[in-house]
Write a protein that holds these residues in place. Structure first.
Motif, short mmCIF file in Angstrom:
data_model
loop_
_atom_site.label_atom_id
_atom_site.label_comp_id
_atom_site.label_asym_id
_atom_site.label_seq_id
_atom_site.Cartn_x
_atom_site.Cartn_y
_atom_site.Cartn_z
N ALA A 123 0.81 -1.22 0.00
CA ALA A 123 0.00 0.00 0.00
C ALA A 123 0.85 1.27 0.00
N PRO A 124 0.31 2.35 -0.58
CA PRO A 124 0.97 3.66 -0.53
C PRO A 124 0.83 4.27 0.86
N PRO A 125 1.52 5.38 1.13
CA PRO A 125 1.43 6.01 2.45
C PRO A 125 0.07 6.67 2.66
N THR A 126 -0.29 6.86 3.91
CA THR A 126 -1.53 7.54 4.28
C THR A 126 -1.19 8.79 5.08
N PRO A 127 -2.13 9.73 5.21
CA PRO A 127 -1.85 10.93 6.02
C PRO A 127 -1.54 10.57 7.47
N LEU A 128 -0.64 11.32 8.08
CA LEU A 128 -0.24 11.08 9.46
C LEU A 128 -1.43 11.33 10.39
N ASN A 129 -1.76 10.33 11.20
CA ASN A 129 -2.92 10.47 12.09
C ASN A 129 -2.61 9.97 13.50
N LEU A 130 -1.33 9.94 13.87
CA LEU A 130 -0.96 9.46 15.19
C LEU A 130 -1.11 10.57 16.23
N PRO A 131 -1.58 10.26 17.43
CA PRO A 131 -1.71 11.29 18.47
C PRO A 131 -0.33 11.72 18.97
N GLU A 132 -0.24 12.95 19.43
CA GLU A 132 1.03 13.45 19.95
C GLU A 132 1.27 12.88 21.35
N ALA B 114 7.07 3.47 12.22
CA ALA B 114 5.90 3.73 11.38
C ALA B 114 6.05 4.98 10.53
N TRP B 115 7.17 5.70 10.66
CA TRP B 115 7.38 6.84 9.76
C TRP B 115 7.30 6.42 8.31
N ARG B 116 7.57 5.14 8.03
CA ARG B 116 7.52 4.64 6.65
C ARG B 116 6.12 4.76 6.04
N TRP B 117 5.10 4.67 6.87
CA TRP B 117 3.74 4.48 6.35
C TRP B 117 2.95 5.78 6.19
N TYR B 118 3.57 6.93 6.49
CA TYR B 118 2.84 8.20 6.45
C TYR B 118 3.46 9.17 5.44
N ARG B 119 2.58 9.90 4.74
CA ARG B 119 3.03 10.80 3.68
C ARG B 119 4.01 11.85 4.19
N GLU B 120 3.79 12.33 5.39
CA GLU B 120 4.61 13.42 5.91
C GLU B 120 6.03 12.98 6.25
N THR B 121 6.22 11.68 6.42
CA THR B 121 7.53 11.18 6.87
C THR B 121 8.07 10.02 6.04
N GLY B 122 7.31 9.51 5.10
CA GLY B 122 7.77 8.36 4.32
C GLY B 122 6.95 8.16 3.07
N ASN B 123 7.23 7.08 2.36
CA ASN B 123 6.57 6.81 1.08
C ASN B 123 5.86 5.47 1.04
#
Length: 484
Positions: free
Chosen positions: A205-214, A258-267
């Motif tokens: 799958a391609p990356p998704t928008p970052l949605n992890l809580p701070e 998980a930075w790999r899976w989010y658009r803001e930090t990976g592809n």
């Protein structure tokens, strides 16, 4: 390696007598590993930048290469530097070496070390370009994990840095050194299945928008430095981005970052596994340094799978290569006279006689079975490598981890490795273009000769082509819209 003279002794010989490997001139001038004797002048001294799970795994490969010493390690997480230091010094003790691995938080300090010949860069992808470029400028050769970069222009700048500074760079696309993939490439290129018409390359799958809580940043992590050039204000710390570890008791990461899976930090899997599977397709087609000319995203006008079209008419789709499990990563080449399937630990062909028994494996049913077969395959290779009946003149592939050994050999010979920087850049470009087309929601055309989007300013301004680094960072060897 350079042969700078120091008090009449070559740099290589000087390093051989340093505290990193020997305690003094009275020590024997050579040592043995895996039955192979290595003179001090042929040692390669490594530093590691980025010390997560990937670095630990890669060190295991490097440790099997005769003539390797590790002098230093660097990470923005002090627990990970301490974990790595302990691992290295335990290995040094087991080999009768002096036990010393220096720790750094800032990789520039590691690069200032004159005794280090080469570095591994195993940071998150957004740091690959800067760490690699600065290493090249410091006179170090580089083993850079895949994907080569986070953006297209970073990969292009890395090419210039490597070539302008006469360095050796190996991309960590280790499938290029695995027997089953080498044989698949050979069969395709020798016309075993005729003219290639289609390729199924399953990566995920391609990356998704970052949605992890701070979450609160742990005291052992310099998260501002982890961010580096990234400038998206939505990025904040979360344990999934930087999986925590403990030392006493020892507890490694419970998941890959998980930075790999989010658009803001990976592809996403597009780059994480595309850097493997798309890479093999590129090699088999003879497209290293080039690539597809059109990218059609999944869902556009009913397109079921992300589609890449080459100028020669070959079409590659990111779709399952197995009927039994659509998540298993692998490749299927479909030609005018048959087909070839390849995954880790498995090679199949419509004409089974073309596949040597030692690389055939068993057709995987699931991703889990595929990974289990690959682990068994690597175990067999290791057992063969340690077989005392083999001649000492056995190939380096049999002596140790083949991809790392190829890099080490090239550090010594100054030749291009099996996965040089241009290969990594072209594969990285392909992966980025798949995601650019998906995020724009339409087809994107690309000119591999000019490295540009024909009459497409929107694509040329996409963040995966180029983005403005956060202050005070800047990308050397690159000027916007024109490589320096």
């Amino acid at each position: 390696m350079k042969e700078n003279k120091k008090n009449g002794i070559s740099r290589r010989a000087f390093l051989g007598y340093s505290a990193l490997g020997l305690t003094g001139l009275t020590i024997m001038p050579s040592w043995a590993q895996n039955g192979v004797r290595i003179a001090p002048s042929d040692r390669v001294v490594l530093g590691f930048i980025g010390l997560g799970q990937q670095a630990l795994s890669d060190f295991t490969g490097f440790a099997a290469c005769p003539g390797i010493q590790v002098a230093a390690c660097c990470d923005v997480d002090t627990m990970k530097t301490e974990r790595f230091k302990r691992r290295i010094e335990a290995w040094q003790a087991s080999k009768g070496m002096n036990q010393r691995c220096d720790k750094y938080e800032f990789y520039e300090d590691l690069l200032n070390r004159k005794d280090i010949d080469a570095v591994e860069v195993a940071t998150p992808d957004h740091w690959h370009a800067l760490a690699t470029i600065h290493a090249c400028e410091a006179g170090k050769d580089v083993y850079c994990q895949k994907p080569l970069a986070y953006t297209i222009t970073e990969g292009l700048a890395m090419i210039k840095a490597v070539r302008d500074n006469n360095r050796v760079l190996q991309v960590g696309s280790q499938q290029r050194s695995s027997a089953e993939f080498q044989k698949a490439i050979e069969l395709v290129q020798t016309g075993a299945i005729g003219h290639i018409e289609k390729i199924y390359a399953r990566v995920g799958a391609p990356p998704t928008p970052l949605n992890l809580p701070e979450q609160a940043i742990p005291a052992n992590l310099n998260f501002n430095m982890w961010m580096g050039p990234l400038n998206d204000p939505k990025i904040h710390y979360n344990d999934d981005l930087c999986p925590p570890i403990s030392l006493d008791p020892a507890q490694n990461e419970k998941l890959w970052g998980a930075w790999r899976w989010y658009r803001e930090t990976g592809n996403g899997y597009t780059a994480d596994w595309g850097a493997h599977m798309f890479d093999i397709a590129q090699a088999a087609l003879g497209m290293d340094g080039s690539g597809p000319v059109e990218f059609i995203p999944q869902g556009y006008n009913g397109t079921k799978w992300a589609t890449m079209k080459y100028a020669n008419g070959v079409v590659m789709t990111e779709q399952p290569f197995l009927d039994s499990n659509e998540d298993a990563q692998g490749i299927k080449f479909i030609g005018s006279k048959g087909w070839i399937e390849v995954a880790r630990g498995y090679l199949g062909c419509s004409d089974p006689s073309k596949v040597p028994a030692e690389v055939a494996g068993t057709r995987p049913v699931s991703r889990e079975e595929m990974m289990k077969m690959y682990q068994e395959y690597m175990k067999r290779m290791a057992e063969n490598a340690n077989n005392p009946s083999r001649a000492q003149a056995a190939t380096t592939y049999e002596i140790s981890s083949p991809h790392m050994q190829n890099f080490v050999d090239c550090v010594r010979s100054r030749k291009n490795p099996i996965a040089p920087v241009e290969v990594g850049a072209s594969t990285n470009t392909l992966c980025c273009l798949v995601n650019i087309a998906l995020e724009l929601g339409r087809p994107v055309k690309w000119d591999p000769a000019t490295l540009s989007f024909p009459n497409d300013k929107e694509a040329a301004n996409h963040r995966l082509y180029w983005y403005k680094y956060r202050n005070p960072y800047s990308l050397p060897y690159y000027k916007k819209n024109n490589l320096a």
